[in-house]
Design an enzyme around this catalytic site. Structure first.
Site, mmCIF file in Angstrom:
data_model
loop_
_atom_site.group_PDB
_atom_site.id
_atom_site.type_symbol
_atom_site.label_atom_id
_atom_site.label_comp_id
_atom_site.label_asym_id
_atom_site.label_seq_id
_atom_site.Cartn_x
_atom_site.Cartn_y
_atom_site.Cartn_z
ATOM 1 N N CYS A 297 38.487 -49.429 -0.293
ATOM 2 C CA CYS A 297 39.562 -50.542 -0.272
ATOM 3 C C CYS A 297 40.797 -49.824 -1.081
ATOM 4 C CB CYS A 297 39.292 -51.726 -0.866
ATOM 5 S SG CYS A 297 40.020 -53.057 -0.247
ATOM 6 N N HIS B 185 34.665 -52.120 2.130
ATOM 7 C CA HIS B 185 34.503 -52.564 0.570
ATOM 8 C C HIS B 185 33.107 -52.842 0.284
ATOM 9 C CE1 HIS B 185 36.075 -56.722 1.646
ATOM 10 N NE2 HIS B 185 34.753 -57.062 1.549
#
Lengths: 244, 442
Positions: A97, A194
């Site tokens: 991320c 993520h």
């Protein structure tokens, strides 16, 4: 007593811990220990910021809010050259991320361009309409098969000639149009997927661990397979739900 | 005439909804607002005294319903969205339902729980006199974005509610930030109560200057007696403070020296009670018989709701890491041998991202005189993996809640806790109710 040992450093979890990145660390640690490989997990945090690039085998860099990401960027920029050198010499990094974006050359938001670590030759533009890509993702990696995860980002990543981590089957990926998700460069793994990516993708986890072990121990033969019954069920559930 | 039509629409649709077995109370209000866009504004004019709104990540429904219970018991007429529909439609439903068939009602107070993202919109229609903010925790990120975005939304709403009196959680460095240069009163817990609570995942850095936040003591998450050495930001002067806390049986403590004794569970409920007490003092309602005023409160569905199925099954809703950690803390306070069932869904109402499971201290369940652990829900495998990687193997991994409950009924544990997130709640409650009925008929 184990003959093998890896040192995993979690970079600034006090700032970048927004999406349960702890899951990736736990997966690496447990999967090493289940094979009788010693795992030392170190936290690099505010006030405890010395980084020993020589003796680190895996760096993990997660995602955070914009403000916290900027703080970490400033801290890491001071170590830019050493970090880049580590990666060029085959050091293993998993960046997810926001951490993935930080490994690139720049992050651009409108007129404002922020210099980043330049470990990966990639660039990020923050979507002008602010629209986030949010949802479950399935990608296909030629060696590892299907990898599942969750994305939530407003960055649009241009990875140029780099090799993606996988081809998008469900979801948006790096930029929503190229069909690419993530990057693999040497032993650097960047992805928008993520949080707890590795528990559900044990093959990817082992792949990363094997890279680190082989780099450190020339004679290392590779990790023995585990049962992964539950892991497979979790992954297959997502695949079945979206691909039938 | 439009107003009357709108009121009737709500009434008819609510009855129809009940017949159809629908749980949502926001739908009728949404339609009513289409018929009469200024419905809320027109009806809110009938509230004689204060309009009190409650926002915040956790504890909104409980706080709002406690306040409603206390004011009603005190003899006042109160408009309240006590079914928990907290967006604009739910507010419209609450007002219209209060009307008689001529579209008329009178009320002393309005108590409204409002979703943080809806507050600005709702304040186009009503002007609150008092606004409670319970806390700011990381919530479902895919729905609300980061905590900072939610705070920005609330700041905009407060600006719109010019002259409002804020009632803020003084132990929360994020929530207290709303009070800066504004008319604010603070409530807080002024002594260390829970042990082993030293981790915080939000607001660990000073919201003003970004330096690490220091604490004299932490209650949970980022709540506690905080201070910043760099810029001087610190826990404000507390107007309504809880001390002498005793969680051993019921919930016993003192607020500014007044003895409180309530038959609830859960440390976090002290905050909810404090918020209610603060509001009552501020709007000038007599708090002399506070315990009595609060005694009628029936916990909402799934707030430590108890079902007797031979042994007690305690159902609790938790929606985010802070909520789950507090639920687990409450489970730990109970020293009986216990089974625990956990269900995690990922429908839009839950947040479709289940990454937050890794931000919950699930491993603590292992210290809770745990007998058997059951994992269930749509994302049962993610949950089971979460446990596996923290060294606890669930005894049952199933997508069938009923199967888990039936199995738990047969164990020799003394109590079973059932912790679920939002969309798993109603289905689970239905099963527990049906089983209780079966048990009674035996």
């Amino acid at each position: 007593m184990s003959d093998y040992k890896l040192k995993i450093v979690h970079l600034f979890p006090d700032f970048l811990n927004l999406y349960g990145d702890k899951g990736n660390i736990e997966a690496m640690k447990k999967r090493l220990e289940w094979r009788d490989v010693e795992a030392e997990v170190c936290l690099c945090t505010e006030g405890n910021e010395e980084i020993d690039f020589e003796n680190t085998d895996i760096f993990v860099l997660g995602g955070g809010s914009d403000r916290e990401q900027e703080t970490v960027r400033q801290k890491l920029m001071e170590k830019k050259d050493a970090f880049k050198d580590y990666a060029e010499k085959g050091g293993v990094i998993l960046a997810t991320c926001g951490g993935f974006e930080l490994l690139g050359n720049t992050i651009r938001k409108g007129e404002e361009e922020t210099e980043c670590l330049g470990i990966l030759d990639i660039e990020t533009d923050i979507a002008e309409d602010g629209k986030r890509f949010t949802g479950n993702v399935i990608i296909e990696n030629s060696e590892l098969g299907k990898i599942v995860g969750f994305e939530n980002h407003s960055g649009r990543m241009n990875i140029k000639d780099n090799t993606p981590l996988g081809k998008v089957i469900t979801g948006k990926g790096n930029d929503g149009k190229s069909g690419a998700e993530g990057v693999i460069y040497k032993n650097v793994f960047g992805t928008y997927l993520h949080g707890p990516l590795l528990p559900k993708n044990p093959d990817l986890c082992d792949y990363i661990l094997n890279r680190a072990l082989k780099r450190k121990y020339e004679d290392f033969m590779g990790l023995m397979p585990l049962g992964d019954h539950l892991e497979d069920k979790a992954r297959r559930y997502i695949i079945k739900r979206f691909l039938g | 005439m439009k107003k009357l039509l709108a009121v009737w629409a709500v009434k008819i649709l609510t009855i129809a909804g009940k017949i159809m077995g629908k749980k949502s109370t926001s739908g009728p209000g949404e339609i009513a607002l289409k018929i009469c866009p200024d419905l809320i504004k027109r009806l809110a004019g009938n509230v004689g005294k204060e309009i009190i709104v409650t926002c915040g990540t956790n504890g909104k429904t409980t706080t709002n319903n406690l306040l409603y219970t206390a004011l009603t018991k005190g003899g006042y007429e109160v408009v309240c969205n006590n079914l928990g529909a907290n967006m604009i439609g739910g507010i419209a439903t609450a007002f219209a339902s209060k009307c008689n068939i001529f579209g008329k009602f009178t009320a002393d107070y309005a108590c409204l729980e409002i979703d943080e993202a809806s507050a600005t919109k709702v304040f186009d229609h009503i002007k609150p006199d008092v606004m409670v903010i319970t806390n700011m925790f990381r919530d479902q990120l895919d729905r609300y974005g980061e905590t900072e975005q939610t705070m920005e939304l609330l700041n905009n709403a407060i600006e719109k509610a010019e002259g409002v009196t804020l009632v803020l959680n003084g132990d929360d460095p994020l929530t207290t930030a709303f009070g800066e240069n504004r008319n604010a009163k603070y409530f807080g817990i002024s002594e260390k109560v829970l042990v082993n609570e030293d981790n915080s995942s939000e607001g660990r850095f000073c919201i003003k200057c970004g330096s690490p936040m220091k604490y004299n003591f932490v209650h949970y998450s980022q709540l506690g007696d905080f201070y910043c050495e760099e810029c001087g930001n610190k826990r404000p002067e507390i107007d309504y403070e809880a001390k002498e806390i005793d969680l051993s049986e019921s919930l016993k403590f003192q607020i500014n020296g007044k003895h409180i004794d309530l038959n609830y569970r859960g440390f976090y409920n002290i905050y909810n009670v404090l918020a209610v007490y603060s509001v009552m003092e501020i709007i000038g309602v007599d708090t002399k018989h506070f315990n009595g005023l609060m005694s009628d409160y029936k916990p909402q569905i799934g707030r430590m709701e108890e079902f007797d199925l031979g042994k007690p099954f305690i159902l609790n809703l938790a929606k985010n890491p802070a909520g789950f950690n507090q639920a687990i803390e409450t489970v730990l306070q109970d020293k009986r041998k216990k089974d625990v069932i956990i269900a995690i869904n990922d429908k839009p109402g839950d947040g479709i991202d289940v990454s937050w499971l890794w931000d919950v201290d699930f491993e603590k369940i292992g210290e809770a005189e745990l007998n058997k652990l059951y994992t269930t829900g749509i994302r049962v495998y993610d949950l089971a993996l979460r446990f596996k990687y923290s060294g606890i193997e669930p005894d049952m991994v199933t997508d069938d809640m009923e199967k888990a409950i039936l199995n738990a009924m047969e164990t020799d544990a003394e109590v079973c806790y059932v912790l679920v997130n939002y969309t798993a709640l109603f289905g689970t409650q239905k099963i527990l109710k049906a089983m209780r009925k079966e048990k009674e008929n035996e």
